[in-house]
Write a protein that holds these residues in place. Structure first.
Motif, short mmCIF file in Angstrom:
data_model
loop_
_atom_site.label_atom_id
_atom_site.label_comp_id
_atom_site.label_asym_id
_atom_site.label_seq_id
_atom_site.Cartn_x
_atom_site.Cartn_y
_atom_site.Cartn_z
N ASP A 2 0.89 -1.33 -0.05
CA ASP A 2 0.02 -0.15 0.16
C ASP A 2 0.99 1.21 0.04
OD1 ASP A 2 -2.21 -1.60 0.16
OD2 ASP A 2 -2.37 -1.54 2.30
N ILE A 3 2.09 1.09 0.21
CA ILE A 3 2.91 2.21 0.31
C ILE A 3 2.95 3.38 -0.89
CG2 ILE A 3 5.33 3.31 0.62
CD1 ILE A 3 5.63 0.82 2.58
N PHE A 57 9.38 4.22 2.60
CA PHE A 57 10.55 3.34 2.14
C PHE A 57 10.11 1.99 1.80
CE2 PHE A 57 14.22 5.09 4.72
CZ PHE A 57 13.71 6.38 4.98
N VAL A 58 10.32 1.68 0.42
CA VAL A 58 9.49 0.47 -0.02
C VAL A 58 10.35 -0.15 -1.18
CG1 VAL A 58 8.55 2.15 -1.74
CG2 VAL A 58 7.31 -0.17 -1.13
N GLY A 59 10.05 -1.45 -1.31
CA GLY A 59 10.91 -2.09 -2.49
C GLY A 59 10.56 -1.30 -3.87
N LYS A 60 11.58 -1.47 -4.60
CA LYS A 60 11.46 -0.70 -5.87
C LYS A 60 10.49 -1.47 -6.87
CE LYS A 60 15.00 -0.20 -8.55
NZ LYS A 60 16.48 0.09 -9.09
N ASN A 61 10.20 -2.85 -6.58
CA ASN A 61 9.59 -3.70 -7.10
C ASN A 61 8.17 -3.43 -6.92
OD1 ASN A 61 10.50 -4.68 -4.42
ND2 ASN A 61 8.75 -6.16 -4.80
N GLU A 62 7.72 -2.97 -5.67
CA GLU A 62 6.18 -2.52 -5.67
C GLU A 62 5.94 -1.05 -6.24
OE1 GLU A 62 3.63 -3.86 -4.38
OE2 GLU A 62 4.82 -5.58 -3.41
N VAL A 63 6.97 -0.52 -6.33
CA VAL A 63 6.71 1.10 -7.19
C VAL A 63 6.47 0.80 -8.43
CG1 VAL A 63 7.76 3.33 -7.71
CG2 VAL A 63 8.23 2.03 -5.09
N GLU A 64 7.16 -0.23 -8.93
CA GLU A 64 7.30 -0.57 -10.49
C GLU A 64 5.73 -1.07 -10.70
OE1 GLU A 64 9.58 0.41 -12.65
OE2 GLU A 64 8.55 -0.87 -14.46
N ARG A 89 2.93 -0.94 -9.02
CA ARG A 89 1.58 -0.24 -8.63
C ARG A 89 1.28 0.87 -9.57
NH1 ARG A 89 -0.83 -3.95 -5.15
NH2 ARG A 89 1.03 -5.22 -4.72
N ARG A 90 2.19 1.12 -10.34
CA ARG A 90 1.92 2.23 -11.55
C ARG A 90 1.58 3.57 -10.95
NH1 ARG A 90 2.13 -1.26 -15.97
NH2 ARG A 90 4.05 -2.04 -15.42
N ILE A 139 4.42 -5.83 -14.06
CA ILE A 139 5.70 -6.09 -14.73
C ILE A 139 5.78 -7.13 -15.54
CG2 ILE A 139 8.24 -6.41 -13.65
CD1 ILE A 139 7.49 -4.98 -11.20
N LEU A 140 5.41 -8.43 -15.11
CA LEU A 140 5.41 -9.57 -15.98
C LEU A 140 4.89 -9.42 -17.40
CD1 LEU A 140 6.04 -12.41 -16.66
CD2 LEU A 140 4.12 -13.23 -15.24
N SER A 141 3.42 -8.69 -17.32
CA SER A 141 2.96 -8.80 -18.78
C SER A 141 3.51 -7.74 -19.62
CB SER A 141 1.49 -8.37 -18.70
OG SER A 141 1.08 -7.19 -17.89
N ASP A 142 4.33 -6.64 -19.06
CA ASP A 142 5.02 -5.85 -19.78
C ASP A 142 6.35 -6.50 -20.56
OD1 ASP A 142 3.50 -3.72 -19.34
OD2 ASP A 142 5.09 -2.55 -18.12
N TYR A 143 6.70 -7.23 -19.72
CA TYR A 143 8.11 -8.02 -19.99
C TYR A 143 7.81 -9.03 -21.03
CZ TYR A 143 12.35 -10.34 -19.76
OH TYR A 143 13.67 -11.06 -19.96
N LEU A 144 6.44 -9.82 -21.09
CA LEU A 144 6.03 -10.85 -22.10
C LEU A 144 5.88 -10.04 -23.26
CD1 LEU A 144 4.01 -13.22 -19.65
CD2 LEU A 144 6.27 -13.35 -20.75
N ASP A 145 5.09 -8.89 -23.21
CA ASP A 145 4.67 -8.12 -24.26
C ASP A 145 5.79 -7.65 -25.06
OD1 ASP A 145 1.89 -8.54 -23.52
OD2 ASP A 145 1.64 -6.34 -22.89
N LYS A 146 6.70 -7.03 -24.36
CA LYS A 146 7.96 -6.77 -25.15
C LYS A 146 8.50 -7.67 -25.89
CE LYS A 146 11.48 -5.21 -22.88
NZ LYS A 146 11.89 -4.94 -21.35
#
Ligand code: PRT
Ligand code: ZN
Length: 289
Positions: A55-56, A69-76, A78-79, A123-130
């Motif tokens: 939720d951050i 203070f949060v993991g970059k993965n969550e930031v990426e 959550r858009r 993140i995963l669907s972006d990677y697969l699409d790319k």
């Protein structure tokens, strides 16, 4: 009322203790034991907001908290419209696709038409699409690693640090798709605002930067024949030239310098070769470049 900068921190989990340690090292005191929802620091104009890491990004984007203070993965994932203002030195991990041991993985194409379980669908669907691979994403909020054995997925995409969890579940890492670490986020442009809160944040970052500059560095003092100073300067490769102090015996000097810990043994051996004596190595707590 005096302005207070509000900081969102994970309530319990991998990032909470390390985030709080960093804040403590920056000289900020608080009664963290209770972990109530909100807590005001005792000696600095900040308050903490203890929440789930997922939720951050949303709280910071909404202005409920000023920074997080949060993991970059969550930031990426959550858009939200956020800005990463600092990378921190902990929480390193990677988001990886993993497949069962008996899966014949050749390339990402091997996942065409397969079911992939993940908590990171964006993140995963972006990677697969790319990479022009079409797969079916199965969203799970946690325990992603058991989905293959449970029969609801053919592969997974989850965070990995040591790889033990994958091995324990009969999975092998096929592809790392995103590298993460803990970060500090704010809403866009917050650091440049002329507000009181932005001023508090800049003060806090200055302290955190002093801690991070000192990390992995050692302070080295040694005695050296005076005519070897130029050689010593090359060996230690100091940011600025090393500090040189005369000794009573004019043919010797005392030299002080900052050295990267990773590089320490190379420096030590080379200094010994040019006649350095009495090498003293000390930890550095805080430092500015
Ligand atoms: O309750 P809340 O939602 O706040 O916590 P959470 O359970 O969602 O998150 P938490 O505490 O597990 O992780 C918080 C953050 O830590 C993540 O968002 C990452 O930025 C970071 N991080 C670093 C990790 C890992 N390393 C990690 N290894 N987060 C999770 N893992 C998990 C992974 O999901 C897998 O289950 O650890 C397992 C793999 O670890 P290894 O060492 O066996 O590879
Ligand atoms: Zn979470």
């Amino acid at each position: 009322m005096d302005e207070v900068l509000s900081i969102a921190i994970q309530k319990t989990g991998r990032l909470s203790e390390k985030s709080l340690d960093l804040i403590r090292d920056a000289g900020i005191r608080f009664l963290s034991d209770s972990r109530v929802l909100k807590e005001r620091a005792l000696n600095y104009p900040v308050e903490f907001f203890f929440v789930r890491d997922d939720d951050i990004p949303m709280y910071v984007a909404n202005g409920v908290a000023d920074i997080g203070f949060v993991g970059k993965n969550e930031v990426e994932e959550r858009r939200q419209d956020l800005e990463v203002i600092r990378d921190l030195s902990f929480g390193a991990c990677r988001l990886s696709i993993a497949v069962p041991n008996d899966f014949e993985y050749k390339s990402l194409k091997s996942l065409e038409g397969k079911r992939i379980a993940t908590s990171y669908p964006n993140i995963l669907s972006d990677y697969l699409d790319k990479n022009r691979v079409k797969a079916e994403l199965v969203y799970v909020a946690g325990s992603v690693e058991i989905t293959v054995q449970a029969g609801i997925a053919d592969a997974i995409c989850d965070l990995v640090s040591t790889g033990t969890t994958l091995r324990m579940n009969g999975l092998v890492e096929a592809e790392a798709i995103y590298y993460s670490s803990a970060v500090i986020v704010s809403r866009k442009g917050f650091l440049e605002e002329k507000s009181e809160k932005a001023k508090i944040l800049n003060g806090l970052l200055e302290r955190l930067d002093a801690l991070s500059a000192a990390r992995g560095k050692k302070y080295v003092i040694f005695n050296l024949p005076s005519d070897k100073v130029d050689m010593a300067a090359k060996i230690v490769g100091a940011l600025k030239s090393p500090t040189v102090t005369p000794l009573v015996d004019k043919s010797w000097v005392s030299v002080q310098s900052v050295v990267a810990e990773d590089d320490f043994w190379r420096v030590f051996e080379n200094l010994r070769k040019i006649g350095a004596e009495g090498i003293l190595v000390m930890n550095i707590e805080k430092m500015t470049e």
